[in-house]
Design a protein around this motif. Structure first.
Motif, PDB file in Angstrom:
ATOM      1  N   GLN A 182      52.949  -1.442  51.445  1.00  0.00           N
ATOM      2  CA  GLN A 182      53.748  -1.472  52.870  1.00  0.00           C
ATOM      3  C   GLN A 182      53.257  -2.899  53.449  1.00  0.00           C
ATOM      4  O   GLN A 182      52.545  -2.068  54.207  1.00  0.00           O
ATOM      5  CB  GLN A 182      54.590  -0.129  53.210  1.00  0.00           C
ATOM      6  CG  GLN A 182      55.661  -0.095  54.460  1.00  0.00           C
ATOM      7  CD  GLN A 182      56.532   0.757  54.802  1.00  0.00           C
ATOM      8  OE1 GLN A 182      55.276   1.468  55.596  1.00  0.00           O
ATOM      9  NE2 GLN A 182      56.845   1.101  55.132  1.00  0.00           N
ATOM     10  N   ALA A 183      54.000  -3.691  53.949  1.00  0.00           N
ATOM     11  CA  ALA A 183      53.631  -4.810  55.067  1.00  0.00           C
ATOM     12  C   ALA A 183      54.027  -5.140  55.883  1.00  0.00           C
ATOM     13  O   ALA A 183      55.932  -5.536  54.742  1.00  0.00           O
ATOM     14  CB  ALA A 183      52.742  -6.009  54.022  1.00  0.00           C
ATOM     15  N   GLY A 184      54.210  -5.626  57.325  1.00  0.00           N
ATOM     16  CA  GLY A 184      55.532  -5.782  58.179  1.00  0.00           C
ATOM     17  C   GLY A 184      55.345  -6.180  59.480  1.00  0.00           C
ATOM     18  O   GLY A 184      53.535  -5.550  60.205  1.00  0.00           O
ATOM     19  N   PHE A 185      55.473  -5.991  60.573  1.00  0.00           N
ATOM     20  CA  PHE A 185      55.977  -6.091  61.516  1.00  0.00           C
ATOM     21  C   PHE A 185      55.577  -4.593  62.631  1.00  0.00           C
ATOM     22  O   PHE A 185      56.123  -3.764  61.914  1.00  0.00           O
ATOM     23  CB  PHE A 185      56.357  -6.706  62.069  1.00  0.00           C
ATOM     24  CG  PHE A 185      56.810  -8.688  61.841  1.00  0.00           C
ATOM     25  CD1 PHE A 185      56.472  -8.886  61.230  1.00  0.00           C
ATOM     26  CD2 PHE A 185      58.065  -8.725  62.125  1.00  0.00           C
ATOM     27  CE1 PHE A 185      56.233  -9.955  60.697  1.00  0.00           C
ATOM     28  CE2 PHE A 185      58.270 -10.274  61.970  1.00  0.00           C
ATOM     29  CZ  PHE A 185      57.070 -10.940  60.708  1.00  0.00           C
ATOM     30  N   ALA A 186      55.063  -4.909  63.622  1.00  0.00           N
ATOM     31  CA  ALA A 186      54.830  -3.061  64.409  1.00  0.00           C
ATOM     32  C   ALA A 186      54.923  -3.802  65.942  1.00  0.00           C
ATOM     33  O   ALA A 186      54.217  -4.665  65.871  1.00  0.00           O
ATOM     34  CB  ALA A 186      53.770  -2.386  64.062  1.00  0.00           C
ATOM     35  N   GLY A 187      55.206  -3.044  66.611  1.00  0.00           N
ATOM     36  CA  GLY A 187      54.878  -3.296  67.905  1.00  0.00           C
ATOM     37  C   GLY A 187      53.709  -2.266  68.164  1.00  0.00           C
ATOM     38  O   GLY A 187      53.205  -1.304  68.101  1.00  0.00           O
ATOM     39  N   CYS A 188      52.713  -2.870  69.859  1.00  0.00           N
ATOM     40  CA  CYS A 188      51.748  -2.071  70.163  1.00  0.00           C
ATOM     41  C   CYS A 188      52.221  -1.440  71.454  1.00  0.00           C
ATOM     42  O   CYS A 188      52.698  -2.018  71.943  1.00  0.00           O
ATOM     43  CB  CYS A 188      50.383  -3.246  70.373  1.00  0.00           C
ATOM     44  SG  CYS A 188      50.654  -4.002  71.060  1.00  0.00           S
ATOM     45  N   TYR A 189      51.255  -0.578  71.137  1.00  0.00           N
ATOM     46  CA  TYR A 189      51.378  -0.627  72.822  1.00  0.00           C
ATOM     47  C   TYR A 189      50.316  -0.430  74.069  1.00  0.00           C
ATOM     48  O   TYR A 189      49.737  -0.707  73.541  1.00  0.00           O
ATOM     49  CB  TYR A 189      51.568   1.619  72.512  1.00  0.00           C
ATOM     50  CG  TYR A 189      52.523   2.506  71.887  1.00  0.00           C
ATOM     51  CD1 TYR A 189      54.011   2.070  72.298  1.00  0.00           C
ATOM     52  CD2 TYR A 189      51.903   3.426  70.444  1.00  0.00           C
ATOM     53  CE1 TYR A 189      54.883   2.700  71.754  1.00  0.00           C
ATOM     54  CE2 TYR A 189      53.517   3.547  69.957  1.00  0.00           C
ATOM     55  CZ  TYR A 189      54.572   3.347  70.792  1.00  0.00           C
ATOM     56  OH  TYR A 189      55.754   4.083  69.350  1.00  0.00           O
ATOM     57  N   ARG A 190      51.374  -0.241  74.979  1.00  0.00           N
ATOM     58  CA  ARG A 190      50.123  -1.558  76.062  1.00  0.00           C
ATOM     59  C   ARG A 190      48.468  -0.588  76.604  1.00  0.00           C
ATOM     60  O   ARG A 190      47.716  -1.213  76.433  1.00  0.00           O
ATOM     61  CB  ARG A 190      50.464  -0.421  77.737  1.00  0.00           C
ATOM     62  CG  ARG A 190      49.800  -1.380  78.720  1.00  0.00           C
ATOM     63  CD  ARG A 190      51.112  -0.842  79.504  1.00  0.00           C
ATOM     64  NE  ARG A 190      50.995   0.758  80.369  1.00  0.00           N
ATOM     65  CZ  ARG A 190      49.839   1.163  80.936  1.00  0.00           C
ATOM     66  NH1 ARG A 190      48.831   0.832  81.205  1.00  0.00           N
ATOM     67  NH2 ARG A 190      50.857   2.294  81.433  1.00  0.00           N
ATOM     68  N   LEU A 191      48.309   0.758  75.444  1.00  0.00           N
ATOM     69  CA  LEU A 191      47.159   1.073  75.723  1.00  0.00           C
ATOM     70  C   LEU A 191      46.230   1.205  74.341  1.00  0.00           C
ATOM     71  O   LEU A 191      44.985   1.377  74.294  1.00  0.00           O
ATOM     72  CB  LEU A 191      46.875   2.816  75.902  1.00  0.00           C
ATOM     73  CG  LEU A 191      47.783   3.390  77.433  1.00  0.00           C
ATOM     74  CD1 LEU A 191      47.795   4.686  77.872  1.00  0.00           C
ATOM     75  CD2 LEU A 191      46.958   2.534  78.407  1.00  0.00           C
ATOM     76  N   SER A 192      46.614   0.824  73.663  1.00  0.00           N
ATOM     77  CA  SER A 192      45.982   0.215  72.196  1.00  0.00           C
ATOM     78  C   SER A 192      45.036  -0.679  72.153  1.00  0.00           C
ATOM     79  O   SER A 192      44.292  -0.718  70.993  1.00  0.00           O
ATOM     80  CB  SER A 192      46.831  -0.081  70.939  1.00  0.00           C
ATOM     81  OG  SER A 192      47.672  -1.355  71.661  1.00  0.00           O
ATOM     82  N   GLU A 193      45.327  -1.474  73.151  1.00  0.00           N
ATOM     83  CA  GLU A 193      43.778  -2.906  72.882  1.00  0.00           C
ATOM     84  C   GLU A 193      44.538  -3.579  71.968  1.00  0.00           C
ATOM     85  O   GLU A 193      42.482  -3.890  71.546  1.00  0.00           O
ATOM     86  CB  GLU A 193      41.926  -2.432  73.202  1.00  0.00           C
ATOM     87  CG  GLU A 193      42.445  -1.394  74.516  1.00  0.00           C
ATOM     88  CD  GLU A 193      40.871  -0.697  74.085  1.00  0.00           C
ATOM     89  OE1 GLU A 193      39.755  -1.336  73.603  1.00  0.00           O
ATOM     90  OE2 GLU A 193      41.092  -1.018  75.717  1.00  0.00           O
ATOM     91  N   LEU A 194      45.532  -3.207  71.956  1.00  0.00           N
ATOM     92  CA  LEU A 194      45.666  -4.110  70.491  1.00  0.00           C
ATOM     93  C   LEU A 194      46.368  -5.421  71.099  1.00  0.00           C
ATOM     94  O   LEU A 194      47.135  -5.079  71.635  1.00  0.00           O
ATOM     95  CB  LEU A 194      46.536  -3.913  69.160  1.00  0.00           C
ATOM     96  CG  LEU A 194      46.145  -3.202  68.557  1.00  0.00           C
ATOM     97  CD1 LEU A 194      46.483  -1.828  67.951  1.00  0.00           C
ATOM     98  CD2 LEU A 194      45.048  -3.440  67.608  1.00  0.00           C
ATOM     99  N   SER A 195      46.479  -6.698  70.171  1.00  0.00           N
ATOM    100  CA  SER A 195      47.302  -8.215  70.577  1.00  0.00           C
ATOM    101  C   SER A 195      48.122  -8.277  69.678  1.00  0.00           C
ATOM    102  O   SER A 195      47.615  -8.359  68.267  1.00  0.00           O
ATOM    103  CB  SER A 195      45.849  -9.304  70.849  1.00  0.00           C
ATOM    104  OG  SER A 195      45.148  -8.785  72.168  1.00  0.00           O
ATOM    105  N   VAL A 196      48.614  -9.819  69.910  1.00  0.00           N
ATOM    106  CA  VAL A 196      49.561 -10.122  68.773  1.00  0.00           C
ATOM    107  C   VAL A 196      48.851 -10.898  67.521  1.00  0.00           C
ATOM    108  O   VAL A 196      48.093 -11.548  68.063  1.00  0.00           O
ATOM    109  CB  VAL A 196      51.056 -11.035  69.627  1.00  0.00           C
ATOM    110  CG1 VAL A 196      51.781 -11.904  68.691  1.00  0.00           C
ATOM    111  CG2 VAL A 196      51.794 -10.390  70.793  1.00  0.00           C
ATOM    112  N   GLY A 197      49.064 -10.598  66.122  1.00  0.00           N
ATOM    113  CA  GLY A 197      48.417 -11.078  65.633  1.00  0.00           C
ATOM    114  C   GLY A 197      47.367 -10.457  65.065  1.00  0.00           C
ATOM    115  O   GLY A 197      47.330 -10.611  63.976  1.00  0.00           O
TER     116      GLY A 197
END
Length: 216
Positions: A69-84
């Motif tokens: 399964q592949a696709g988009f997700a939103g990241c939470y503020r504390l995740s230390e993830l960035s768009v992309g």
């Protein structure tokens, strides 16, 4: 693993990947080959219920050795993830399934109905494909599957991302004993509409899928 089923919620999420490969259409499924493996690609629709029904149908029809399964997700503020950012999901849960009480939202995993053998601590289901997860080389995350994206009552302190279909894949894969992997690309920060970058996310989904398929 010679027969691989790739699924997405919407075609727009994997259109950059589709453009890089050659497929022939068979009904609502696109078929092709990748490094000698049979590749079937299909859209399951948005949301956990529609996805679960479609994944079951596709699994019965194609009999895949692996579902990706592949696709988009939103990241939470504390995740230390960035768009992309590309990630691989090790745990999923149905985060907004529950009951509202005078004290607030009570998620289903805190209510003991004694009916769910798939969930563990804090309602998470675990992906058993540890070797495939490690081979992906991507950061492992825990994810909330939601019907209402960005809802402020959803517990997010122990998850990094949210999406709308992952738990459906986990339930079908675990119940039907079909190997599965969930790949996600961060398209936005949860609750921040200005952070969306769909063009970047599409390209990164294509990179994620291509990179993962090369490990098989």
């Amino acid at each position: 693993m010679n027969r691989i089923l790739v699924i997405c919620a919407t075609w727009g999420e994997i259109e950059a990947f589709m453009a890089k490969e050659e497929f022939r259409q068979k009904g609502d499924i696109f078929c092709g080959e990748y490094k000698g493996k049979e590749l079937s690609v299909a859209s399951t629709g948005v949301g956990p219920l529609r996805s679960a029904v479609e994944i079951m149908r596709l699994a019965a029809e194609i009999e895949p050795d692996l579902i990706v399964q592949a696709g988009f997700a939103g990241c939470y503020r504390l995740s230390e993830l960035s768009v992309g950012d590309n990630v691989v999901v090790s745990h999923e849960r149905e985060a907004d399934l529950g009951i509202f009480t005078p004290e607030g939202f009570n998620p289903l995993w805190k209510i003991d109905f004694g009916q769910d053998s798939l969930t563990g601590r804090n309602g998470f289901m675990a992906c058993p494909e540890a070797e495939l997860i490690r081979a992906s080389g991507m950061r492992e995350v825990k994810s909330n599957t939601v019907c209402c994206a960005g809802a402020d009552f959803i517990p997010s302190d122990d998850a990094e991302i949210e999406n709308m279909e992952g738990a459906a894949l986990f339930r079908v894969g675990l119940r039907q004993h079909i190997p599965f992997v969930e790949l996600r690309t961060v398209s936005n920060a949860v609750g921040d509409r200005q952070s969306w970058n769909i063009a970047l996310a599409r390209e990164r989904v294509a990179d994620s899928l291509t990179r993962f398929l090369k490990t098989l």
